[in-house]
Write a protein that holds these residues in place. Sequence first.
Motif, PDB file in Angstrom:
ATOM      1  N   THR A   1      -4.312  -0.393  -3.353  1.00 32.29           N
ATOM      2  CA  THR A   1      -2.982  -0.429  -3.923  1.00 32.29           C
ATOM      3  C   THR A   1      -2.184   1.083  -3.655  1.00 32.29           C
ATOM      4  O   THR A   1      -1.053   0.839  -3.704  1.00 32.29           O
ATOM      5  N   ARG A   2      -2.912   1.984  -3.388  1.00 35.44           N
ATOM      6  CA  ARG A   2      -2.477   3.296  -3.207  1.00 35.44           C
ATOM      7  C   ARG A   2      -3.511   4.207  -2.440  1.00 35.44           C
ATOM      8  O   ARG A   2      -4.578   4.098  -2.454  1.00 35.44           O
ATOM      9  N   ILE A   3      -2.809   5.125  -1.722  1.00 36.27           N
ATOM     10  CA  ILE A   3      -3.517   6.161  -0.908  1.00 36.27           C
ATOM     11  C   ILE A   3      -3.044   7.558  -1.217  1.00 36.27           C
ATOM     12  O   ILE A   3      -1.629   7.732  -1.147  1.00 36.27           O
ATOM     13  N   GLU A   4      -3.566   8.559  -1.637  1.00 34.34           N
ATOM     14  CA  GLU A   4      -3.166   9.975  -1.928  1.00 34.34           C
ATOM     15  C   GLU A   4      -3.798  10.740  -0.632  1.00 34.34           C
ATOM     16  O   GLU A   4      -4.967  10.657  -0.758  1.00 34.34           O
ATOM     17  N   VAL A   5      -3.220  11.552  -0.193  1.00 33.91           N
ATOM     18  CA  VAL A   5      -3.631  12.596   0.780  1.00 33.91           C
ATOM     19  C   VAL A   5      -3.423  13.887   0.475  1.00 33.91           C
ATOM     20  O   VAL A   5      -2.069  14.179   0.033  1.00 33.91           O
ATOM     21  N   HIS A   6      -4.303  14.872   0.255  1.00 34.17           N
ATOM     22  CA  HIS A   6      -4.100  16.284  -0.225  1.00 34.17           C
ATOM     23  C   HIS A   6      -4.550  16.967   0.956  1.00 34.17           C
ATOM     24  O   HIS A   6      -5.584  16.968   1.402  1.00 34.17           O
TER      25      HIS A   6
ATOM     26  N   LEU B   1      -2.659   6.427   8.973  1.00 41.34           N
ATOM     27  CA  LEU B   1      -3.411   5.639   7.975  1.00 41.34           C
ATOM     28  C   LEU B   1      -3.145   4.187   8.062  1.00 41.34           C
ATOM     29  O   LEU B   1      -4.225   3.446   7.825  1.00 41.34           O
ATOM     30  N   GLU B   2      -2.108   3.692   8.287  1.00 37.71           N
ATOM     31  CA  GLU B   2      -1.639   2.374   8.282  1.00 37.71           C
ATOM     32  C   GLU B   2      -2.295   1.754   9.237  1.00 37.71           C
ATOM     33  O   GLU B   2      -2.851   0.591   9.055  1.00 37.71           O
ATOM     34  N   THR B   3      -2.508   2.262  10.625  1.00 34.17           N
ATOM     35  CA  THR B   3      -3.053   1.460  11.750  1.00 34.17           C
ATOM     36  C   THR B   3      -4.698   1.549  11.388  1.00 34.17           C
ATOM     37  O   THR B   3      -5.266   0.281  11.604  1.00 34.17           O
ATOM     38  N   ALA B   4      -5.120   2.719  10.840  1.00 33.37           N
ATOM     39  CA  ALA B   4      -6.784   2.667  10.833  1.00 33.37           C
ATOM     40  C   ALA B   4      -7.252   1.762   9.656  1.00 33.37           C
ATOM     41  O   ALA B   4      -8.167   1.311   9.594  1.00 33.37           O
TER      42      ALA B   4
ATOM     43  N   LEU C   1     -12.952  30.058   9.922  1.00 34.63           N
ATOM     44  CA  LEU C   1     -13.147  28.835  10.314  1.00 34.63           C
ATOM     45  C   LEU C   1     -13.429  27.743   9.224  1.00 34.63           C
ATOM     46  O   LEU C   1     -13.894  28.183   8.196  1.00 34.63           O
ATOM     47  N   LYS C   2     -12.949  26.721   9.368  1.00 35.40           N
ATOM     48  CA  LYS C   2     -13.095  25.296   8.695  1.00 35.40           C
ATOM     49  C   LYS C   2     -12.339  25.700   7.231  1.00 35.40           C
ATOM     50  O   LYS C   2     -13.114  25.399   6.545  1.00 35.40           O
ATOM     51  N   ASP C   3     -11.446  26.292   7.178  1.00 34.65           N
ATOM     52  CA  ASP C   3     -10.696  26.378   5.984  1.00 34.65           C
ATOM     53  C   ASP C   3      -9.693  25.617   5.403  1.00 34.65           C
ATOM     54  O   ASP C   3      -9.208  25.466   4.495  1.00 34.65           O
ATOM     55  N   LYS C   4      -9.306  24.716   6.682  1.00 33.79           N
ATOM     56  CA  LYS C   4      -8.129  23.741   6.155  1.00 33.79           C
ATOM     57  C   LYS C   4      -8.981  22.594   5.751  1.00 33.79           C
ATOM     58  O   LYS C   4      -9.976  21.921   6.168  1.00 33.79           O
ATOM     59  N   LYS C   5      -8.512  22.072   4.575  1.00 36.11           N
ATOM     60  CA  LYS C   5      -9.129  20.830   3.978  1.00 36.11           C
ATOM     61  C   LYS C   5      -8.187  19.540   3.936  1.00 36.11           C
ATOM     62  O   LYS C   5      -6.967  19.692   3.729  1.00 36.11           O
ATOM     63  N   CYS C   6      -8.816  18.412   3.821  1.00 30.41           N
ATOM     64  CA  CYS C   6      -7.994  17.197   3.839  1.00 30.41           C
ATOM     65  C   CYS C   6      -8.708  16.298   2.804  1.00 30.41           C
ATOM     66  O   CYS C   6      -9.874  16.154   3.328  1.00 30.41           O
ATOM     67  N   LEU C   7      -8.248  15.904   1.809  1.00 30.29           N
ATOM     68  CA  LEU C   7      -8.895  14.917   0.938  1.00 30.29           C
ATOM     69  C   LEU C   7      -7.992  13.575   0.820  1.00 30.29           C
ATOM     70  O   LEU C   7      -6.858  13.758   0.775  1.00 30.29           O
ATOM     71  N   ILE C   8      -8.832  12.611   1.003  1.00 29.99           N
ATOM     72  CA  ILE C   8      -8.057  11.196   0.937  1.00 29.99           C
ATOM     73  C   ILE C   8      -8.662  10.525  -0.127  1.00 29.99           C
ATOM     74  O   ILE C   8     -10.158  10.274  -0.416  1.00 29.99           O
ATOM     75  N   GLU C   9      -7.899  10.102  -1.023  1.00 33.19           N
ATOM     76  CA  GLU C   9      -8.347   9.106  -2.161  1.00 33.19           C
ATOM     77  C   GLU C   9      -7.445   8.022  -1.930  1.00 33.19           C
ATOM     78  O   GLU C   9      -6.564   7.470  -1.887  1.00 33.19           O
ATOM     79  N   VAL C  10      -8.554   6.910  -1.921  1.00 34.77           N
ATOM     80  CA  VAL C  10      -7.934   5.604  -1.784  1.00 34.77           C
ATOM     81  C   VAL C  10      -8.288   4.766  -2.977  1.00 34.77           C
ATOM     82  O   VAL C  10      -9.436   4.952  -3.584  1.00 34.77           O
ATOM     83  N   ARG C  11      -7.216   3.875  -3.565  1.00 34.33           N
ATOM     84  CA  ARG C  11      -7.633   3.171  -4.825  1.00 34.33           C
ATOM     85  C   ARG C  11      -7.497   1.500  -4.383  1.00 34.33           C
ATOM     86  O   ARG C  11      -6.318   0.925  -4.121  1.00 34.33           O
ATOM     87  N   PRO C  12      -8.650   1.059  -4.497  1.00 32.88           N
ATOM     88  CA  PRO C  12      -8.808  -0.272  -4.042  1.00 32.88           C
ATOM     89  C   PRO C  12      -8.308  -1.032  -5.446  1.00 32.88           C
ATOM     90  O   PRO C  12      -8.870  -0.582  -6.626  1.00 32.88           O
ATOM     91  N   ALA C  13      -7.834  -2.217  -5.191  1.00 24.51           N
ATOM     92  CA  ALA C  13      -7.525  -3.097  -6.437  1.00 24.51           C
ATOM     93  C   ALA C  13      -8.866  -3.362  -6.971  1.00 24.51           C
ATOM     94  O   ALA C  13      -9.927  -3.740  -6.336  1.00 24.51           O
ATOM     95  N   LYS C  14      -8.896  -3.246  -8.464  1.00 23.47           N
ATOM     96  CA  LYS C  14     -10.018  -3.562  -9.268  1.00 23.47           C
ATOM     97  C   LYS C  14     -11.447  -3.079  -9.001  1.00 23.47           C
ATOM     98  O   LYS C  14     -12.400  -3.225  -9.514  1.00 23.47           O
TER      99      LYS C  14
ATOM    100  N   MET D   1       0.813  -1.277  -0.016  1.00 24.39           N
ATOM    101  CA  MET D   1      -0.139   0.005   0.140  1.00 24.39           C
ATOM    102  C   MET D   1       0.905   1.178   0.055  1.00 24.39           C
ATOM    103  O   MET D   1       1.563   1.463   1.032  1.00 24.39           O
ATOM    104  N   LYS D   2       0.743   1.932  -1.269  1.00 25.07           N
ATOM    105  CA  LYS D   2       1.767   3.069  -1.365  1.00 25.07           C
ATOM    106  C   LYS D   2       0.827   4.378  -0.651  1.00 25.07           C
ATOM    107  O   LYS D   2      -0.233   4.623  -1.095  1.00 25.07           O
ATOM    108  N   ILE D   3       1.681   5.277  -0.160  1.00 28.72           N
ATOM    109  CA  ILE D   3       0.932   6.495   0.619  1.00 28.72           C
ATOM    110  C   ILE D   3       1.490   7.652  -0.004  1.00 28.72           C
ATOM    111  O   ILE D   3       2.946   7.787   0.106  1.00 28.72           O
ATOM    112  N   GLN D   4       1.017   8.744  -0.825  1.00 26.81           N
ATOM    113  CA  GLN D   4       1.599   9.955  -1.246  1.00 26.81           C
ATOM    114  C   GLN D   4       0.798  10.876  -0.480  1.00 26.81           C
ATOM    115  O   GLN D   4      -0.395  11.190  -0.375  1.00 26.81           O
ATOM    116  N   PHE D   5       1.633  12.099  -0.154  1.00 27.87           N
ATOM    117  CA  PHE D   5       0.819  13.163   0.297  1.00 27.87           C
ATOM    118  C   PHE D   5       1.333  14.380  -0.753  1.00 27.87           C
ATOM    119  O   PHE D   5       2.272  14.645  -1.133  1.00 27.87           O
ATOM    120  N   ASN D   6       0.260  15.226  -0.532  1.00 35.83           N
ATOM    121  CA  ASN D   6       0.485  16.449  -1.422  1.00 35.83           C
ATOM    122  C   ASN D   6      -0.031  17.919  -0.447  1.00 35.83           C
ATOM    123  O   ASN D   6      -1.158  17.635   0.147  1.00 35.83           O
TER     124      ASN D   6
END
Length: 104
Positions: free
Chosen positions: A37-42, A25-28, A53-66, A1-6
């Motif tokens: 296969t891959r996780i991208e965190v933006h 991420l790995e624990t959860a 207020l609430k101007d910080k954003k976190c987007l998580i994209e998970v790519r499950p196999a198939k 499982m590859k993890i990439q941060f942006n």
Amino acid sequence: MKIQFNTDKNVEGHERAEAYFSAELETALARFEEKITRIEVHFGDENGEKFSLKDKKCLIEVRPAKLQPIVVTEHSDTVEKAFRGALAKIKKSLETTFEKQKVH
């Protein structure tokens, strides 16, 4: 499982922070490790220098196999809180997705 941060230009990315977020991420998502296969965190700050207020954003994209990628977004007043909220959402989405696969 590859993890990439942006990060956008308004959020600093540190190796220490990436190590912390990767460990969280790995624990959860450990029980889904074989299916992902891959996780991208933006991370982003939607208002830049301005305070809001609430101007910080976190987007998580998970790519499950198939399967199509699964994307969640969370807004909060800190990057850490946004990450926690997005992590909870993506965990729930993965549970639902893989439970549906078992039924079919």
